[in-house]
Every structure is written in C-alpha cells, then in structure tokens.
Design an enzyme around this catalytic site. Structure first.
Site, PDB file in Angstrom:
ATOM      1  N   ASP A  88      25.523  23.594  -2.456  1.00  0.00           N
ATOM      2  CA  ASP A  88      24.782  24.550  -3.273  1.00  0.00           C
ATOM      3  C   ASP A  88      25.681  25.192  -4.335  1.00  0.00           C
ATOM      4  OD1 ASP A  88      26.299  25.976  -1.431  1.00  0.00           O
ATOM      5  OD2 ASP A  88      24.589  26.755  -0.343  1.00  0.00           O
ATOM      6  N   ASN A 149      21.140  34.992   8.844  1.00  0.00           N
ATOM      7  CA  ASN A 149      19.689  34.892   8.991  1.00  0.00           C
ATOM      8  C   ASN A 149      19.237  33.460   9.270  1.00  0.00           C
ATOM      9  OD1 ASN A 149      20.071  33.640   6.548  1.00  0.00           O
ATOM     10  ND2 ASN A 149      18.844  35.057   5.333  1.00  0.00           N
ATOM     11  N   HIS A 151      20.117  30.724   7.597  1.00  0.00           N
ATOM     12  CA  HIS A 151      20.003  29.810   6.451  1.00  0.00           C
ATOM     13  C   HIS A 151      21.070  28.717   6.524  1.00  0.00           C
ATOM     14  CE1 HIS A 151      22.755  32.526   3.797  1.00  0.00           C
ATOM     15  NE2 HIS A 151      23.415  31.384   3.959  1.00  0.00           N
ATOM     16  N   GLU A 156      16.793  29.566   2.631  1.00  0.00           N
ATOM     17  CA  GLU A 156      16.564  30.855   3.277  1.00  0.00           C
ATOM     18  C   GLU A 156      15.349  30.772   4.206  1.00  0.00           C
ATOM     19  OE1 GLU A 156      18.645  33.205   3.079  1.00  0.00           O
ATOM     20  OE2 GLU A 156      19.184  33.802   1.038  1.00  0.00           O
TER      21      GLU A 156
HETATM   22  C1  GLP Z   1      26.601  30.841   2.167  1.00  0.00           C
HETATM   23  C2  GLP Z   1      26.432  29.368   1.895  1.00  0.00           C
HETATM   24  C3  GLP Z   1      26.293  28.616   3.160  1.00  0.00           C
HETATM   25  C4  GLP Z   1      27.236  29.216   4.188  1.00  0.00           C
HETATM   26  C5  GLP Z   1      26.782  30.587   4.566  1.00  0.00           C
HETATM   27  C6  GLP Z   1      27.709  31.325   5.500  1.00  0.00           C
HETATM   28  O1  GLP Z   1      26.256  31.674   1.240  1.00  0.00           O
HETATM   29  N1  GLP Z   1      25.418  28.988   0.976  1.00  0.00           N
HETATM   30  O2  GLP Z   1      26.537  27.254   2.928  1.00  0.00           O
HETATM   31  O3  GLP Z   1      27.219  28.424   5.333  1.00  0.00           O
HETATM   32  O4  GLP Z   1      26.481  31.354   3.439  1.00  0.00           O
HETATM   33  O5  GLP Z   1      28.843  31.784   4.845  1.00  0.00           O
HETATM   34  P1  GLP Z   1      30.123  32.352   5.577  1.00  0.00           P
HETATM   35  O6  GLP Z   1      30.850  31.180   6.113  1.00  0.00           O
HETATM   36  O7  GLP Z   1      30.893  33.078   4.531  1.00  0.00           O
HETATM   37  O8  GLP Z   1      29.632  33.246   6.675  1.00  0.00           O
END
Ligand code: GLP
Length: 251
Positions: A88, A149, A151, A156
């Site tokens: 993404d 959450n 995702h 989302e």
């Molecule tokens: C993000 C990404 C995800 C990631 C998630 C958790 O914003 N789009 O791919 O897995 O949030 O992020 P973190 O590893 O910082 O908790």
C-alpha cells in the site's frame, strides 16, 4: 516448507472448514518473531532467487528488515532476480515525503539490501496493480502485518473479501495510530492478497493481542478484515508472546 528458526518455541496448527492448515508460530520477544519471519524470507530467496514477494510496511517490520539485511551480509544472498510488491501507499503523497511508504521501502529494505529501483513497486491510482502482479507471475509469498482494528494492508473494517487493489479511505483510528495527515491510500485488496501462494502475518506487541484473538475466533468477518485470511490454504501467523497473550494455544 517454511524453515523454522530456533527462536520459535510453540507451533500450533489449526484447520479451516475447507481443511486448509493455518499455522501459528509463537516466539518469545518481538525480535525473535521478526527474525523467524526474516529467516523464512531469506531461505525463500536462497532456494528461489526469482521469487515475487509481497511486502508490508509499519513498525512491526523494522526489526524484520534489519535482520534480513544482516543475513544478507552474512550469506551474500542473490537478490538480483527477485521482485517486490509493496502492499500500500498513501494517496497523493509525494515520492520523497518522509512519511511515504516509498521512503520506508527505500530506507528499510531497498538501500540496505543494495537492490535496484526497478525491483520494487508500490501501488498508485494510475496503474492496474493487480495486472502488474499477474504479469509478474503472481505473488509467491505475501508478508502482512495487522492493524489494531484488524486491517491488513489498508483494507479497513468494512472491506469486502472480493476487493482488488483500489483507493481506500483510512479510518480515524488508523490515522491517529500512524500519526499521518493523509485521509486516503491505495491498497492491495483482500482478493489480491488471497491470491498469493503463501501468506505470512507477523504481529508483535500487546496492542495487537485483541485483533489476534478476534481473528482466531471469527471467520470472514468484514469488521476484522484479517479474518478473511483464514480461508487461505497456506497461512502462517508468527506472534510474539504479547500478541499471543489473549489466545489459548496450550503449548
Ligand atoms: C499500517 C499498514 C499495514 C501494517 C499496519 C500495522 O498502516 N498499512 O500494512 O501492517 O498498519 O502497522 P505497525 O506494524 O506499525 O503496527
């Protein structure tokens, strides 16, 4: 067969309704969990140098990429034939914006491993990302994190299982957690992710424990997009003790 590092101390296998296996590898610390996944990826690149890998961003992945770079130095791995699709990217962000996932990809992965600029891509709204993935022969292994959450990528809560790579609106919770001013992103869809031949999800820290518990207890629930992963025939969850603290693995 995924290699298992010596830092894994518990393995549990679940079967979904279609009889597919979901493996859970429980490690001790977040470093152990990240090293376990780094080892999976490195061994994959060593045995199949032309692999197509789907990669994730986020804080969880930082020790994983550090370990990957260290293993690369130790083993001199041939990464020159690999290709890497990132999950993404924020919408409308300039490529050199410090919060962009492109900068994350360059700083944590591409530069430390000495990869070329033509070996990776992030989605944007002007390209058919799913077509690019198909042209590359599909994703062999997709790495995922998970949001608090539930995702995955930026799918989302409310995302459909049939979704493809598309423009998405970020939830307020995600914007606050990620400390970002952006309201939209482009994300691989759930269907896009489920088409990968193998999926490995890494979750560490107690902020992920509720989401992991929810995933284990629910199936195909739009309120928690990570539950869609359970129908995949080759899914591995790699957890540290904190992320696994609300599930009863009896190991
Ligand atoms: C993000 C990404 C995800 C990631 C998630 C958790 O914003 N789009 O791919 O897995 O949030 O992020 P973190 O590893 O910082 O908790």
């Amino acid at each position: 067969m995924i290699p298992i590092s010596n830092v894994v101390f518990g393995i549990r296998i679940f079967y979904n309704k279609a009889g597919a296996k979901m493996r859970i590898l429980q490690c001790g610390t977040k470093q152990d969990a990240a090293e376990t996944v780094a080892l999976m990826l490195v061994e994959r690149m060593q045995s199949h140098p032309a692999s197509v890998i789907g990669l994730a961003t986020g804080l969880t992945m930082v020790p994983l990429y550090e370990t990957w770079a260290r293993l690369d130095r130790e083993r001199s791995i041939d990464h020159g034939r690999g290709f890497f699709f990132f999950l993404d990217e924020y919408l409308g962000v300039s490529p050199d914006h410090p919060l962009s996932f492109r900068q994350y990809a360059l700083n944590h992965f591409i530069k430390p491993l000495g990869l070329r600029e033509d070996q990776f891509v992030l989605p944007n709204e002007h390209q058919d990302y799913d077509q690019l993935i198909r042209e590359a022969g599909g994703i062999d292994l997709q790495l995922l994190g998970i949001g608090k959450n539930g995702h995955i990528g930026f799918n989302e809560p409310g995302s459909f299982k049939e979704s493809r790579t598309r423009k998405v609106r970020l939830s307020e919770e995600t914007r606050i957690t990620n400390k970002i001013p952006f309201e939209e992103a482009v994300s691989m869809g759930i269907s896009t992710i489920l088409e990968a031949k193998e999926i490995v999800l890494l979750a560490t820290g107690d902020s992920k424990a509720d989401a992991i518990k929810y995933v284990l207890n629910h199936h195909d629930d739009p309120n928690c997009p990570a539950t869609y992963l359970k129908s995949h025939p080759s899914l591995t969850l790699v957890l540290d003790a904190e992320a696994a603290s609300k599930i009863n693995l009896k190991i």
